[in-house]
Design a protein around this motif. Structure first.
Motif, PDB file in Angstrom:
ATOM      1  N   ALA A  81       0.835  -1.205   0.000  1.00 33.45           N
ATOM      2  CA  ALA A  81       0.000   0.000   0.000  1.00 33.45           C
ATOM      3  C   ALA A  81       0.869   1.254   0.000  1.00 33.45           C
ATOM      4  N   ASP A  82       0.671   2.106  -1.007  1.00 29.50           N
ATOM      5  CA  ASP A  82       1.386   3.384  -1.088  1.00 29.50           C
ATOM      6  C   ASP A  82       0.652   4.386  -0.204  1.00 29.50           C
ATOM      7  N   ILE A  83       1.213   4.657   0.980  1.00 30.94           N
ATOM      8  CA  ILE A  83       0.492   5.510   1.927  1.00 30.94           C
ATOM      9  C   ILE A  83       0.639   6.994   1.593  1.00 30.94           C
ATOM     10  N   THR A  84       1.592   7.335   0.727  1.00 33.99           N
ATOM     11  CA  THR A  84       1.746   8.745   0.360  1.00 33.99           C
ATOM     12  C   THR A  84       0.599   9.214  -0.527  1.00 33.99           C
ATOM     13  N   GLU A  85      -0.147   8.284  -1.101  1.00 30.35           N
ATOM     14  CA  GLU A  85      -1.288   8.635  -1.949  1.00 30.35           C
ATOM     15  C   GLU A  85      -2.600   8.623  -1.173  1.00 30.35           C
ATOM     16  N   MET A  86      -2.541   8.276   0.102  1.00 29.92           N
ATOM     17  CA  MET A  86      -3.766   8.125   0.885  1.00 29.92           C
ATOM     18  C   MET A  86      -4.267   9.453   1.441  1.00 29.92           C
ATOM     19  N   SER A  87      -5.587   9.529   1.607  1.00 31.33           N
ATOM     20  CA  SER A  87      -6.190  10.671   2.293  1.00 31.33           C
ATOM     21  C   SER A  87      -5.930  10.543   3.792  1.00 31.33           C
ATOM     22  N   ASP A  88      -6.192  11.608   4.532  1.00 28.51           N
ATOM     23  CA  ASP A  88      -6.005  11.551   5.982  1.00 28.51           C
ATOM     24  C   ASP A  88      -6.869  10.456   6.598  1.00 28.51           C
ATOM     25  N   LYS A  89      -8.100  10.302   6.103  1.00 33.16           N
ATOM     26  CA  LYS A  89      -8.990   9.271   6.640  1.00 33.16           C
ATOM     27  C   LYS A  89      -8.451   7.879   6.350  1.00 33.16           C
ATOM     28  N   GLN A  90      -7.962   7.664   5.130  1.00 34.71           N
ATOM     29  CA  GLN A  90      -7.390   6.363   4.780  1.00 34.71           C
ATOM     30  C   GLN A  90      -6.164   6.050   5.630  1.00 34.71           C
ATOM     31  N   LEU A  91      -5.351   7.073   5.860  1.00 38.03           N
ATOM     32  CA  LEU A  91      -4.170   6.883   6.705  1.00 38.03           C
ATOM     33  C   LEU A  91      -4.556   6.516   8.127  1.00 38.03           C
ATOM     34  N   THR A  92      -5.564   7.192   8.652  1.00 36.60           N
ATOM     35  CA  THR A  92      -6.030   6.907  10.006  1.00 36.60           C
ATOM     36  C   THR A  92      -6.483   5.451  10.122  1.00 36.60           C
ATOM     37  N   LEU A  93      -7.229   4.971   9.130  1.00 34.75           N
ATOM     38  CA  LEU A  93      -7.701   3.589   9.149  1.00 34.75           C
ATOM     39  C   LEU A  93      -6.537   2.604   9.018  1.00 34.75           C
ATOM     40  N   LEU A  94      -5.565   2.929   8.167  1.00 41.34           N
ATOM     41  CA  LEU A  94      -4.406   2.040   8.017  1.00 41.34           C
ATOM     42  C   LEU A  94      -3.620   1.952   9.314  1.00 41.34           C
ATOM     43  N   ARG A  95      -3.393   3.091   9.956  1.00 38.68           N
ATOM     44  CA  ARG A  95      -2.653   3.073  11.228  1.00 38.68           C
ATOM     45  C   ARG A  95      -3.417   2.269  12.270  1.00 38.68           C
ATOM     46  N   ARG A  96      -4.727   2.409  12.276  1.00 38.84           N
ATOM     47  CA  ARG A  96      -5.547   1.700  13.253  1.00 38.84           C
ATOM     48  C   ARG A  96      -5.525   0.190  13.023  1.00 38.84           C
ATOM     49  N   ASP A  97      -5.595  -0.212  11.753  1.00 41.76           N
ATOM     50  CA  ASP A  97      -5.791  -1.620  11.428  1.00 41.76           C
ATOM     51  C   ASP A  97      -4.499  -2.404  11.207  1.00 41.76           C
ATOM     52  N   ARG A  98      -3.417  -1.719  10.830  1.00 38.73           N
ATOM     53  CA  ARG A  98      -2.231  -2.466  10.394  1.00 38.73           C
ATOM     54  C   ARG A  98      -0.941  -2.100  11.113  1.00 38.73           C
ATOM     55  N   ILE A  99      -0.986  -1.084  11.969  1.00 40.82           N
ATOM     56  CA  ILE A  99       0.244  -0.600  12.598  1.00 40.82           C
ATOM     57  C   ILE A  99       0.071  -0.538  14.113  1.00 40.82           C
ATOM     58  N   GLY A 100       1.114  -0.934  14.845  1.00 46.45           N
ATOM     59  CA  GLY A 100       1.150  -0.776  16.293  1.00 46.45           C
ATOM     60  C   GLY A 100       2.173   0.283  16.666  1.00 46.45           C
ATOM     61  N   PHE A 101       1.913   0.999  17.755  1.00 50.78           N
ATOM     62  CA  PHE A 101       2.811   2.077  18.174  1.00 50.78           C
ATOM     63  C   PHE A 101       3.175   1.921  19.651  1.00 50.78           C
ATOM     64  N   ILE A 102       4.464   2.146  19.947  1.00 49.23           N
ATOM     65  CA  ILE A 102       4.939   2.231  21.325  1.00 49.23           C
ATOM     66  C   ILE A 102       5.778   3.501  21.419  1.00 49.23           C
ATOM     67  N   PHE A 103       5.386   4.412  22.315  1.00 47.69           N
ATOM     68  CA  PHE A 103       6.094   5.676  22.459  1.00 47.69           C
ATOM     69  C   PHE A 103       6.783   5.735  23.829  1.00 47.69           C
ATOM     70  N   GLN A 104       7.663   6.722  23.973  1.00 44.55           N
ATOM     71  CA  GLN A 104       8.343   6.899  25.257  1.00 44.55           C
ATOM     72  C   GLN A 104       7.335   7.183  26.369  1.00 44.55           C
ATOM     73  N   ALA A 105       6.345   8.037  26.076  1.00 43.21           N
ATOM     74  CA  ALA A 105       5.229   8.243  26.997  1.00 43.21           C
ATOM     75  C   ALA A 105       4.262   7.082  26.799  1.00 43.21           C
ATOM     76  N   PHE A 106       3.788   6.511  27.881  1.00 43.19           N
ATOM     77  CA  PHE A 106       3.051   5.251  27.777  1.00 43.19           C
ATOM     78  C   PHE A 106       1.691   5.427  27.101  1.00 43.19           C
ATOM     79  N   ASN A 107       1.085   6.632  27.245  1.00 40.73           N
ATOM     80  CA  ASN A 107      -0.190   6.934  26.590  1.00 40.73           C
ATOM     81  C   ASN A 107      -1.296   5.949  26.961  1.00 40.73           C
TER      82      ASN A 107
END
Length: 252
Positions: A81-107
């Protein structure tokens, strides 16, 4: 290029790729080039660390790979998936469905238990997480007896392990970790890094971690070194001493 690994003839799947990626901030005399025509492939099922001196562009690279920021030029792909061509909404859904995040702040949400925090992304997405997978993640991260506790009742290390379990609970294609041990003591940091190693080696996860700590980078299969917005070298099967010596060469 520094490498202690033997080359495998097998074709490795690519979890994420940057092609000709440039990221600039500001305009005119105030323009700052954070990334300068970067090409890199992140192999699936491996633990990749990104290192470099302060201002080298390592966090910017992680953010554009993860779809948290958009490059000024070039393309980013997650899988096919070419994410540079995605809309903000498409990106939000991709991050939600296919990506995990761990940050320094536990959130973590303070009003939810550890178990509820772990399940939250799937709940927001309207999905029922795989109970056997979640159980495996929780057991691996060593939180079985702390699931009913709220964040205020957990140590910093335990909170970060909850955050890590949350990132993996939905079986993401790739997990991005930005200085995940930065707020932890050495013992808690070591526990988290061993968990990430286990997730890669035993659970076939893909992890990309930005760190400034050579000891943390030594847990990775591969280290990418950035300097002045470009990848200048990489190291396979690193040791903390090898990483430290190379960072000294970069002036870090």
């Amino acid at each position: 290029m520094t490498s202690t690994a033997t080359t495998s003839p097998a074709v490795t799947a690519i979890a994420a790729r940057a092609t000709g990626v440039t990221k600039a901030y500001g305009t005119g005399d105030a323009r700052v080039l954070a990334l300068d025509d970067v090409d890199v492939a992140i192999e699936a099922g491996r633990f990749t660390a990104i290192m470099g001196p302060s201002g080298s562009g390592k966090s910017t690279l992680l953010h554009v790979l993860a779809g948290l920021d958009r490059p000024s030029a070039g393309t980013i792909t997650i899988g096919d998936a070419d994410i540079t061509e995605m809309s903000d909404k498409q990106l939000t859904l991709l991050r939600r469905d296919r990506i995990g995040f761990i940050f320094q702040a536990f959130n973590l949400l303070p009003t939810l238990t550890a178990a509820e925090n772990i399940a939250l992304p799937s709940k927001i997405a309207g999905r029922q997480p795989d109970p056997l997978w979640v159980q495996s993640v929780v057991e691996t991260v060593g939180l079985g007896d702390r699931l009913s506790h709220r964040p205020s009742e957990l140590s910093g290390g335990q909170q970060q392990r909850v955050a890590a379990a949350r990132a993996l609970a939905g079986k993401p294609d790739i997990v991005f970790a930005d200085e995940p041990t930065g707020a932890l003591d050495s013992r808690s940091g070591e526990e988290l890094l061993r968990f990430l190693q286990h997730a890669v080696r035993e659970m076939n996860q893909t992890v990309v971690m930005v760190t400034h700590d050579p000891a943390a980078a030594a847990h990775a299969d591969r280290v990418l070194f950035l300097s002045d917005g470009d990848i200048v070298d990489e190291m396979h099967n690193p040791t903390s001493d090898e990483v430290l010596e190379y960072m000294k060469k970069l002036g870090a």
